[in-house]
Motif scaffolding. Structure first.
Motif, short mmCIF file in Angstrom:
data_model
loop_
_atom_site.label_atom_id
_atom_site.label_comp_id
_atom_site.label_asym_id
_atom_site.label_seq_id
_atom_site.Cartn_x
_atom_site.Cartn_y
_atom_site.Cartn_z
N UNK A 67 0.64 -1.06 0.22
CA UNK A 67 0.32 -0.13 0.09
C UNK A 67 1.28 1.35 -0.24
N UNK A 68 0.31 2.62 0.27
CA UNK A 68 1.03 3.42 -0.06
C UNK A 68 2.04 3.47 1.30
N UNK A 69 2.05 2.53 2.43
CA UNK A 69 2.97 2.38 3.33
C UNK A 69 4.28 1.97 2.82
N UNK A 70 3.74 1.52 1.73
CA UNK A 70 5.31 1.34 1.32
C UNK A 70 5.80 2.05 0.04
N UNK A 71 4.73 2.54 -0.71
CA UNK A 71 5.34 4.22 -1.81
C UNK A 71 6.26 4.40 -0.98
N UNK A 72 5.94 5.35 0.29
CA UNK A 72 5.82 5.95 0.85
C UNK A 72 7.51 5.44 1.69
N UNK A 73 7.22 4.79 2.05
CA UNK A 73 8.60 3.28 2.84
C UNK A 73 9.51 2.50 2.61
N UNK A 74 9.32 2.72 0.85
CA UNK A 74 10.79 1.98 0.51
C UNK A 74 10.98 2.87 -1.13
N UNK A 75 11.00 4.35 -1.05
CA UNK A 75 10.37 5.32 -2.12
C UNK A 75 11.81 5.32 -3.00
N UNK A 76 11.77 4.61 -3.65
CA UNK A 76 12.95 5.07 -4.64
C UNK A 76 12.56 5.33 -5.48
N UNK A 77 12.88 6.84 -5.72
CA UNK A 77 12.10 7.87 -6.37
C UNK A 77 12.06 7.87 -8.32
N UNK A 78 12.59 7.10 -8.25
CA UNK A 78 12.61 6.54 -10.16
C UNK A 78 11.39 5.34 -10.37
#
Length: 398
Positions: free
Chosen positions: A72-83
């Motif tokens: 979920x968004x926890x993974x989007x923001x928590x492991x945030x490889x920008x690319x």
């Protein structure tokens, strides 16, 4: 100039402009919908807030990662490889990802012969049976040609993203933030530096009043929750599919703030939360960072009442991969909060978490008091609280 000729010139100019936009979007390819890369991948940018629901279904088809991150968004923001895709890692997490959507992502990911590993962040609230697959997301994952064209060729969002990506490429690598260039998995010294420099950013800096407002927007995620048999059945099918493909699967439950744990407990869902963990253990072994542990009451570890900070997720990734993750005290706090859960020890782990829950709630504290106020306020004017928070849009992925 007569009117007919003027009309034709205007139509030709419109056609030329449309063709130019189509060509630009196709060549720059800002959402990664095609395999060609006119601009180096280091200049891509995957943003959260629903943007990833457009970009990710296409990149699952056009990239060849060795590791796919789901959740979920926890993974989007928590492991945030920008690319989004870097060093063989593809962050394919979706805000409020439903089990049905995860299943479709897995089927796409398994079509990649280079895939070695799937890391799946499993989130309790998404197993609420009121949450259905977002139609556009499922259509993209199913290969909708209409959305492929609308999203990537005829979209002003694609034009804007392409223009900014081209600007970053022109500015060059030296203009990029250090976090964009760091390798994945992230090095320990970089993670420890972030723990220091980002310590006062996020939940630790909003106070009880700020936490109350955040809880008012998040509590509806659990209100009236109907969980979790259908979602667990879907998860079990996906796990079996991954195992048949011979791909390594690593599953974890993310850290939760004590505010969110109190939302679950005071909403009467704690027994169902424990049953969810028991049901999960019958399908797959997993790492459990949730529960009333040390990280839950360390507010400096969270961006808000729901999302862990990137440095926390970076530490978790290293631990899940069996890499050292103990260079500083903050990393040790994260790794020390993890429980390794299996079908053989699930009873023992739940007994331990029950004891921690009783100890943490034996006396009033800021977490229980703030959540109690939020729930009471929600009962008084729940419709207004939901409307002002935008939580329905978040749940529905709009």
């Amino acid at each position: 100039m007569n009117h007919a000729r003027r009309l034709w010139i205007m139509l030709l100019a419109l056609a030329a402009l449309t063709a130019a936009v189509l060509l630009f979007n196709f060549l720059v390819n800002p959402f990664g919908a095609w395999r060609h890369r006119l601009v180096s991948g280091v200049f891509y940018r995957l943003r959260g807030g629903g943007h990833e629901r457009v970009m990710t279904p296409y990149r699952l088809r056009t990239t060849t990662p060795t590791t796919v991150l789901l959740g979920t968004s926890r993974m989007v923001f928590g492991m945030p490889g920008e690319q989004g895709y870097k060093d063989g890692f593809l962050n394919a997490a979706l805000s409020a990802a439903r089990p049905e959507e995860i299943g479709k992502e897995v089927r796409l990911a398994l079509g990649n012969p280079r895939l070695k590993r799937i890391i799946w962040e499993v989130d309790f609230f998404t197993f609420d049976e009121r949450l259905k697959c977002v139609p556009d997301t499922c259509a993209r994952l199913d290969g909708s040609l209409r959305l492929l064209i609308l999203d990537n060729l005829l979209s002003s969002d694609a034009l804007d993203a392409g223009w900014h990506m081209l600007g970053r490429a022109i500015s060059g690598r030296r203009a990029l933030d250090r976090k964009v260039l760091e390798p994945i998995p992230w090095p320990q010294d970089f993670i420890c530096e972030r723990f220091k420099t980002q310590a006062r950013i996020g939940l630790d800096n909003v106070g009880e009043k700020g936490a109350l407002q955040q809880i008012l927007s998040e509590t509806p995620l659990y209100k009236g929750s109907v969980c979790c048999n259908a979602g667990i059945a879907r998860l079990r099918n996906v796990v079996n599919e991954i195992n048949r493909a011979g791909v390594e699967l690593i599953v974890f439950l993310p850290p939760m703030t004590q505010y969110e744990l109190e939302e679950i407990r005071q909403s009467g869902l704690w027994p169902r939360f424990e049953q969810f963990k028991r049901d999960l253990a019958t399908s797959v072994s997993y790492w459990d960072y949730s529960g009333y542990n040390q990280i839950a009451h360390t507010d400096s570890m969270f961006l808000d009442v729901v999302h862990m900070k990137p440095e926390v997720g970076m530490t978790i990734l290293r631990q899940l991969l069996g890499m050292p993750a103990s260079q500083c005290s903050q990393m040790q706090l994260v790794t020390g909060s993890a429980l390794r859960v299996s079908p053989e020890n699930i009873d023992q782990m739940l007994t331990l978490q029950d004891a921690r829950e009783r100890a943490a709630t034996a006396h009033p504290n800021k977490y229980s008091q703030v959540v109690a106020r939020a729930i009471a306020q929600g009962r008084e004017d729940w419709a207004a609280a939901v409307a002002s928070s935008g939580v329905l849009e978040k749940i529905e992925g709009r």
